[in-house]
Design a protein around this motif. Structure first.
Motif, PDB file in Angstrom:
ATOM      1  N   ARG A 114       8.818   5.171  -4.479  1.00  0.00           N
ATOM      2  CA  ARG A 114       7.973   4.784  -4.317  1.00  0.00           C
ATOM      3  C   ARG A 114       7.348   4.566  -6.052  1.00  0.00           C
ATOM      4  O   ARG A 114       7.887   5.608  -6.381  1.00  0.00           O
ATOM      5  CB  ARG A 114       6.330   5.052  -3.941  1.00  0.00           C
ATOM      6  CG  ARG A 114       6.271   6.299  -3.519  1.00  0.00           C
ATOM      7  CD  ARG A 114       5.608   7.205  -2.730  1.00  0.00           C
ATOM      8  NE  ARG A 114       5.005   8.297  -2.658  1.00  0.00           N
ATOM      9  CZ  ARG A 114       4.022   9.192  -1.911  1.00  0.00           C
ATOM     10  NH1 ARG A 114       3.493   8.220  -0.963  1.00  0.00           N
ATOM     11  NH2 ARG A 114       3.870  10.432  -2.042  1.00  0.00           N
TER      12      ARG A 114
ATOM     13  N   PHE B  78      -2.409   9.647 -15.366  1.00  0.00           N
ATOM     14  CA  PHE B  78      -4.446   9.311 -15.168  1.00  0.00           C
ATOM     15  C   PHE B  78      -4.568   8.859 -15.766  1.00  0.00           C
ATOM     16  O   PHE B  78      -5.039   7.283 -16.081  1.00  0.00           O
ATOM     17  CB  PHE B  78      -5.038  10.208 -14.143  1.00  0.00           C
ATOM     18  CG  PHE B  78      -6.166   9.581 -13.403  1.00  0.00           C
ATOM     19  CD1 PHE B  78      -6.638   8.794 -12.856  1.00  0.00           C
ATOM     20  CD2 PHE B  78      -7.718   9.786 -14.529  1.00  0.00           C
ATOM     21  CE1 PHE B  78      -8.071   8.445 -11.949  1.00  0.00           C
ATOM     22  CE2 PHE B  78      -9.007   9.877 -13.972  1.00  0.00           C
ATOM     23  CZ  PHE B  78      -8.607   8.412 -12.880  1.00  0.00           C
TER      24      PHE B  78
ATOM     25  N   GLU C 263       4.721   6.742  -7.696  1.00  0.00           N
ATOM     26  CA  GLU C 263       3.550   7.906  -8.497  1.00  0.00           C
ATOM     27  C   GLU C 263       2.956   8.216  -9.389  1.00  0.00           C
ATOM     28  O   GLU C 263       3.746   7.880 -10.807  1.00  0.00           O
ATOM     29  CB  GLU C 263       4.420   9.382  -7.941  1.00  0.00           C
ATOM     30  CG  GLU C 263       4.956   9.257  -6.579  1.00  0.00           C
ATOM     31  CD  GLU C 263       5.566  10.534  -6.213  1.00  0.00           C
ATOM     32  OE1 GLU C 263       5.444  11.356  -7.315  1.00  0.00           O
ATOM     33  OE2 GLU C 263       6.010  10.185  -4.358  1.00  0.00           O
ATOM     34  N   MET C 264       1.619   8.686  -9.170  1.00  0.00           N
ATOM     35  CA  MET C 264       1.070   8.357 -10.413  1.00  0.00           C
ATOM     36  C   MET C 264       1.188   9.724 -11.964  1.00  0.00           C
ATOM     37  O   MET C 264       2.143  10.739 -10.806  1.00  0.00           O
ATOM     38  CB  MET C 264      -0.138   8.771 -10.315  1.00  0.00           C
ATOM     39  CG  MET C 264      -0.933   9.002 -11.280  1.00  0.00           C
ATOM     40  SD  MET C 264      -2.875   8.896 -10.816  1.00  0.00           S
ATOM     41  CE  MET C 264      -3.137   8.397  -9.644  1.00  0.00           C
ATOM     42  N   ASN C 265       1.724   9.883 -12.485  1.00  0.00           N
ATOM     43  CA  ASN C 265       1.883  10.790 -13.307  1.00  0.00           C
ATOM     44  C   ASN C 265       0.960  10.980 -14.976  1.00  0.00           C
ATOM     45  O   ASN C 265       1.187  12.043 -15.195  1.00  0.00           O
ATOM     46  CB  ASN C 265       3.113  10.559 -13.960  1.00  0.00           C
ATOM     47  CG  ASN C 265       3.739  10.544 -14.698  1.00  0.00           C
ATOM     48  OD1 ASN C 265       3.002   8.704 -15.659  1.00  0.00           O
ATOM     49  ND2 ASN C 265       5.112   9.480 -15.037  1.00  0.00           N
TER      50      ASN C 265
ATOM     51  N   LEU D 296      -9.553   2.680  -6.273  1.00  0.00           N
ATOM     52  CA  LEU D 296     -10.200   2.571  -5.555  1.00  0.00           C
ATOM     53  C   LEU D 296     -11.040   3.508  -4.064  1.00  0.00           C
ATOM     54  O   LEU D 296     -12.410   3.225  -3.854  1.00  0.00           O
ATOM     55  CB  LEU D 296      -9.149   1.523  -4.590  1.00  0.00           C
ATOM     56  CG  LEU D 296      -9.475  -0.095  -4.114  1.00  0.00           C
ATOM     57  CD1 LEU D 296      -8.294  -0.057  -5.230  1.00  0.00           C
ATOM     58  CD2 LEU D 296      -8.293  -0.121  -2.683  1.00  0.00           C
ATOM     59  N   ALA D 297     -10.609   4.544  -4.795  1.00  0.00           N
ATOM     60  CA  ALA D 297     -11.201   5.315  -3.794  1.00  0.00           C
ATOM     61  C   ALA D 297     -12.827   6.298  -4.726  1.00  0.00           C
ATOM     62  O   ALA D 297     -13.690   6.429  -4.519  1.00  0.00           O
ATOM     63  CB  ALA D 297     -10.776   6.999  -3.338  1.00  0.00           C
TER      64      ALA D 297
ATOM     65  N   GLY E 276       0.569   2.848  -3.302  1.00  0.00           N
ATOM     66  CA  GLY E 276      -0.463   3.697  -2.943  1.00  0.00           C
ATOM     67  C   GLY E 276      -0.829   5.140  -3.732  1.00  0.00           C
ATOM     68  O   GLY E 276      -2.177   5.504  -3.989  1.00  0.00           O
ATOM     69  N   ASP E 277      -0.210   5.258  -4.367  1.00  0.00           N
ATOM     70  CA  ASP E 277      -0.396   6.783  -4.898  1.00  0.00           C
ATOM     71  C   ASP E 277      -1.124   6.667  -6.249  1.00  0.00           C
ATOM     72  O   ASP E 277      -1.310   7.640  -6.755  1.00  0.00           O
ATOM     73  CB  ASP E 277       1.029   7.899  -5.023  1.00  0.00           C
ATOM     74  CG  ASP E 277       1.124   8.934  -5.714  1.00  0.00           C
ATOM     75  OD1 ASP E 277       0.612   9.623  -6.905  1.00  0.00           O
ATOM     76  OD2 ASP E 277       1.737   9.799  -5.354  1.00  0.00           O
ATOM     77  N   VAL E 278      -0.303   5.294  -6.555  1.00  0.00           N
ATOM     78  CA  VAL E 278      -1.218   5.445  -7.986  1.00  0.00           C
ATOM     79  C   VAL E 278      -2.358   5.003  -7.661  1.00  0.00           C
ATOM     80  O   VAL E 278      -3.773   4.544  -8.745  1.00  0.00           O
ATOM     81  CB  VAL E 278      -0.453   4.100  -9.111  1.00  0.00           C
ATOM     82  CG1 VAL E 278      -0.934   4.560 -10.277  1.00  0.00           C
ATOM     83  CG2 VAL E 278       0.803   4.581  -8.951  1.00  0.00           C
ATOM     84  N   PHE E 279      -2.842   3.352  -7.445  1.00  0.00           N
ATOM     85  CA  PHE E 279      -3.460   2.762  -6.827  1.00  0.00           C
ATOM     86  C   PHE E 279      -4.253   2.602  -5.796  1.00  0.00           C
ATOM     87  O   PHE E 279      -5.785   2.630  -6.002  1.00  0.00           O
ATOM     88  CB  PHE E 279      -2.822   0.741  -6.261  1.00  0.00           C
ATOM     89  CG  PHE E 279      -3.485  -0.160  -6.470  1.00  0.00           C
ATOM     90  CD1 PHE E 279      -3.444  -1.344  -6.899  1.00  0.00           C
ATOM     91  CD2 PHE E 279      -4.124  -0.137  -5.231  1.00  0.00           C
ATOM     92  CE1 PHE E 279      -4.032  -1.981  -6.706  1.00  0.00           C
ATOM     93  CE2 PHE E 279      -4.951  -1.773  -4.785  1.00  0.00           C
ATOM     94  CZ  PHE E 279      -4.854  -2.241  -6.163  1.00  0.00           C
ATOM     95  N   GLY E 280      -4.531   3.759  -5.140  1.00  0.00           N
ATOM     96  CA  GLY E 280      -5.485   4.163  -3.848  1.00  0.00           C
ATOM     97  C   GLY E 280      -6.535   5.159  -5.126  1.00  0.00           C
ATOM     98  O   GLY E 280      -8.150   4.846  -4.860  1.00  0.00           O
ATOM     99  N   ALA E 281      -6.361   5.762  -6.361  1.00  0.00           N
ATOM    100  CA  ALA E 281      -6.594   6.374  -6.572  1.00  0.00           C
ATOM    101  C   ALA E 281      -8.272   5.669  -7.472  1.00  0.00           C
ATOM    102  O   ALA E 281      -9.361   6.056  -6.921  1.00  0.00           O
ATOM    103  CB  ALA E 281      -5.971   7.219  -7.812  1.00  0.00           C
TER     104      ALA E 281
ATOM    105  N   SER F  13       0.642  -1.117  -0.142  1.00  0.00           N
ATOM    106  CA  SER F  13       0.351   0.184  -0.129  1.00  0.00           C
ATOM    107  C   SER F  13       0.689   1.279   0.099  1.00  0.00           C
ATOM    108  O   SER F  13       0.661   2.200  -0.588  1.00  0.00           O
ATOM    109  CB  SER F  13      -0.661   0.117   1.033  1.00  0.00           C
ATOM    110  OG  SER F  13      -1.884  -1.198   1.538  1.00  0.00           O
ATOM    111  N   ARG F  14       1.916   0.969   0.610  1.00  0.00           N
ATOM    112  CA  ARG F  14       2.965   2.427   0.845  1.00  0.00           C
ATOM    113  C   ARG F  14       3.842   2.332  -0.694  1.00  0.00           C
ATOM    114  O   ARG F  14       3.243   3.895  -0.668  1.00  0.00           O
ATOM    115  CB  ARG F  14       3.799   2.160   1.841  1.00  0.00           C
ATOM    116  CG  ARG F  14       3.763   2.027   2.821  1.00  0.00           C
ATOM    117  CD  ARG F  14       4.640   2.264   4.033  1.00  0.00           C
ATOM    118  NE  ARG F  14       3.896   1.501   5.782  1.00  0.00           N
ATOM    119  CZ  ARG F  14       3.687   2.018   6.538  1.00  0.00           C
ATOM    120  NH1 ARG F  14       3.424   3.244   6.196  1.00  0.00           N
ATOM    121  NH2 ARG F  14       3.445   1.221   7.575  1.00  0.00           N
TER     122      ARG F  14
END
Lengths: 338, 467
Positions: free
Chosen positions: B162, B168, B164-166, B95-96, B88-93, B84-85
């Motif tokens: 980590r 979307f 990071e999304m760049n 899911l939210a 999370g920057d990419v994968f969390g979006a 998750s750490r």
């Protein structure tokens, strides 16, 4: 102008406040199915009073979790792995409660109903208690090391302060749920909900005061943001007194608004006490998780902000509309099973 | 016990269990929306009855899907905090966004649908079930966007240690997603359709409510046939895509140790020895693997040994070969189940067109009843192939499963949660099966009889029975 990190802290807080306000009353109604209802029909009426809402209310928690994951991955990772065992119990409670609403009426056998009624009650008491404990832990501080990992022992999570926090949240939800019941039911059940709510006022006030005093002596949130928290808790106290006043006048709608305000202000003061931290390390201040070191990068936050700002008005709109559709009270004589 | 293994078993059991119910919900919600549309526009009461009867199954199923879904979202943080750490920057979006866009929509409008029959106008009520159906599709889209990132990571850069999304847009137009989403969705629609068709076949066999179940069967078999074919079409697309992006997974699914000859034959079955890295007792069909991989009858397919060598050059020393036997056989089980679905669908549709559904042989109706399990088996084995075949990675090429777990959670804690959740799943499965059988046995017209019975205030027992 708020930075995006601050915006997302506020958004996560709003999602939790919304969750406690909304699911708070359906937890309370869930508790009332045992504490207030005297017959199976009354139990069914209570369940149907939250029937169209509880699922969407629970989504506020899921969305809060999702928002933490997306905006503050380190917060999500530390919190969810750190509170592993309490979360297992929280999940069990929510699983049992969720299916019980659907399952209980499907078989006409008394023992069958008793089992699922048990799941509804347990599933309504345990989550506000556990979440109250978790939020109390958050402002009390937790053993978080330099790698942002939390290694908590039993007494780091369960101690006098957190238990009082858990009990306060549980009773606040019960009170809030009783007020919701007065709005959605009629006659005897409604009257009993009012009188039970009045009897609860004193114990809730006691617990609430104890929690406030303990917070003052046992945490550092007042040192950090004492003025703001004093104002918030003062407003909560005012809302509490007004709630009691409206109850005595049988102005149920206003009283419900006030119990909701107490919950919302209490949760707000927790977040205000944390800010800009999101988790406090009891080992060293340097190991605190903050809205900066726990956050996603600026690009991700910007994308998520656009998405949230676009979608939230619709979500709020149709949720409010659904409350409008089901504004009529639930009567014992109507067809209650579906 | 090894915490990595325990966490993996936990993930597998939760995900497999959750994904029994999700496709049924997606499929049933869509079919019920179609039924209610026919009710609203044709005005025939039988379609309302259909929406309500199948709706009962949907609601029981939906409840289990929802509650296991909460666990699904929480377990990334609980068991996989380092994962998750890192992502999370990419994968969390996604899911939210899934929660914000899909969960709110589904949960609000399913409430309106259940309790709104008498409070909403016909059209608004119809809109509610379509919005539920739309919500289930959106939910699938966003969770599959997240999964596609794990299969083929795009739209990110490595920054601050980590991902990071760049980009979307790259994340939601991921080539993997474009084949995985239709494949999964048509599979889910087929799952709902085969459930309705199978239950209807059972009732036709019992000669109960013939008109009702004939109509249900006809609708379901049409949807079932079309979606089963589309599943296969997009499955083929996905296989070709995998040969390009995750060749190791496809090589493992084919049990292909050495790079194949050109044109490549397809191995129908083989006895695989992962230690010696060779197969015995193979049965092969010439040309077929070339066709499956490239849609033409030529071209070689690279084998696992060569890929292992390539990956060692690229990612350093390590074992990059996934569990071959599991990947190989889960792929074959999925394909076999899918083929059986198409055959059943073809025969059923032929019967329907000749208006001979009532006269269908008992053998066929029994096969349809058993056929309820086919898409469920295909869904599970397909996901087992996808996820096991990606090992040792959680995100292909970026982070391994071993490095993904929560370092602060003890094996004992995971074992405890594994035991309690598995026990709960067993109870839920048993209760659900019991309730499904009960609702099905009662049939669509039982409720009316109950109602008449119950509205007699002097009959106390009957009155209480409904309340």
């Amino acid at each position: 102008m708020l930075s995006l990190n601050e915006v997302w802290f506020v958004l996560v807080a709003v999602l939790f406040i919304g969750f406690f306000f909304l699911e708070g009353f359906d937890f309370g109604v869930g508790m009332s199915t045992q504490l207030l209802a005297k017959s199976d029909t009354e139990r069914r009426v209570l369940i149907n009073s939250i029937g169209p809402f509880w699922d969407a209310n629970e989504v506020w928690l899921l969305t809060a979790g999702g928002a933490m994951f997306a905006a503050f991955p380190n917060w999500y990772a530390t919190l969810f792995s750190g509170f592993y065992i309490p979360l297992v119990f929280l999940l069990l409670a929510l699983i049992g409660r969720g299916v019980a609403f659907e399952f209980r009426g499907k078989v006409g056998n008394a023992r069958w109903k008793k089992v699922w009624d048990g799941a509804i009650f347990t599933g309504s008491v345990l989550p506000p208690f556990l979440l109250g404990v978790v939020f109390a832990c958050l402002i009390q501080g937790l053993p978080i090391n330099e790698a942002m990992e939390m290694h908590a022992g039993f007494f780091d999570i369960v101690n006098a302060y957190t238990v009082v926090g858990g009990l306060t949240m549980t009773l606040l939800c019960l009170l809030h749920g009783l007020m919701f019941t007065t709005l959605r039911t009629t006659s005897d059940l409604q009257e009993r909900a009012r009188s039970m709510a009045r009897k609860l006022l004193l114990p809730v006030a006691g617990l609430f005061a104890a929690f406030g005093v303990m917070t003052y002596f046992m945490t550092n949130v007042f040192e950090r943001r004492g003025g703001l928290i004093a104002v918030l808790l003062g407003l909560a106290l005012l809302a509490f007194l007004l709630g009691g006043y409206f109850m005595s006048l049988k102005r149920d709608g206003w009283a419900f608004g006030m119990t909701g305000a107490v919950i919302a202000l209490t949760v707000t003061s927790v977040f205000a006490g944390l800010f800009p931290r999101v988790m406090i390390s009891s080992i060293s201040q340097a190991f605190d998780l903050t809205i900066y070191n726990a956050a996603s990068g600026p690009y991700s936050l910007k994308v998520m902000t656009i998405v949230a700002v676009t979608l939230l008005p619709f979500v709020l709109g149709y949720q409010i509309w659904s409350y409008f559709v089901f504004h009529k009270r639930v009567h014992e004589k109507e067809h209650l099973e579906y | 016990m090894d915490p990595v293994m325990l966490a993996r078993i936990q993930f597998a059991s939760t995900t497999i269990f959750h994904f029994i119910f999700v496709p049924i919900s997606i499929g049933l919600a869509f079919l019920i929306a179609v039924m209610e549309t026919m009710y609203v526009f044709k005005g025939q009461d039988v379609y309302k009855r259909m929406a309500k009867f199948w709706g009962k199954l949907l609601l029981i199923n939906f409840a289990v899907g929802v509650v296991t879904g909460i666990l699904q979202e929480f377990q990334f943080g609980m068991n996989w905090s380092d994962y998750s750490r890192f992502v999370g920057d990419v994968f969390g979006a996604p899911l939210a966004i899934e929660a914000l866009l899909a969960f709110f929509l589904e949960s609000t409008f399913i409430g309106l649908w259940i309790f709104g029959w008498d409070r909403l106008s016909k059209k608004v009520h119809l809109l509610s079930i379509w919005l539920v159906s739309f919500g289930t599709l959106m939910s699938a889209f966003w969770i599959l966007a997240a999964n596609s990132f794990m299969q083929r990571p795009v739209g990110f850069e490595i920054n601050n240690g980590r991902a990071e999304m760049n980009d979307f847009f790259a994340l939601i137009t991921n080539g993997q997603l474009l084949v995985e989403f239709p494949h999964t969705i048509f599979g889910a629609l087929a799952t709902g359709a085969f459930l309705v068709a199978g239950v209807s076949a059972y009732k036709l066999m019992k000669k109960q409510d013939l008109d009702f179940f004939k109509r249900s069967f006809n609708l379901a078999i049409v949807v079932g046939l079309i979606t089963s074919i589309l599943v296969a079409v997009f499955g083929h697309q996905q296989a070709q895509y995998l040969v390009q992006t995750q060749p190791m997974k496809m090589a493992a699914a084919e049990g292909l140790w050495e790079t194949s000859e050109d044109p490549a034959p397809w191995t129908v079955f083989a006895s695989i020895d992962p230690d010696k890295q060779e197969n015995s007792a193979e049965f092969k069909v010439p040309y077929l693997l070339s066709f499956l991989s490239y849609s033409k009858f030529s071209g070689e397919v690279i084998g696992m040994k060569e890929l292992q060598y390539q990956y060692e050059q690229e990612y350093g020393p390590g074992d990059y070969i996934p569990p071959v036997r599991t990947t190989f056989w889960s792929f074959r089980i999925m394909v076999a189940a899918g083929t059986a679905m198409i055959l059943l669908g073809l025969y059923g549709a032929w019967l329907m067109l000749r208006k001979k559904v009532e006269q269908a042989g008992k053998w066929f109706l029994s096969m349809m009843l058993i056929g309820i399990s086919l898409p469920i088996i295909a869904n599970s084995s397909g996901w087992i192939m996808t996820e096991i075949g990606r090992q040792p990675w959680t995100v292909f090429g970026l982070i391994t499963t071993e490095n993904s777990i929560s370092p602060n959670v003890s094996a004992g804690s995971i074992l405890f949660s594994l035991i309690v959740f598995t026990a709960i799943y067993a109870v839920l499965a048993a209760v659900m099966a019991y309730l499904f059988v009960k609702v099905i046995k009662k049939g669509p017209y039982a409720e009316e009889a109950d109602h008449r019975h119950a509205s007699d205030p002097f009959n106390k027992e009957g009155y209480n029975a409904v309340s």
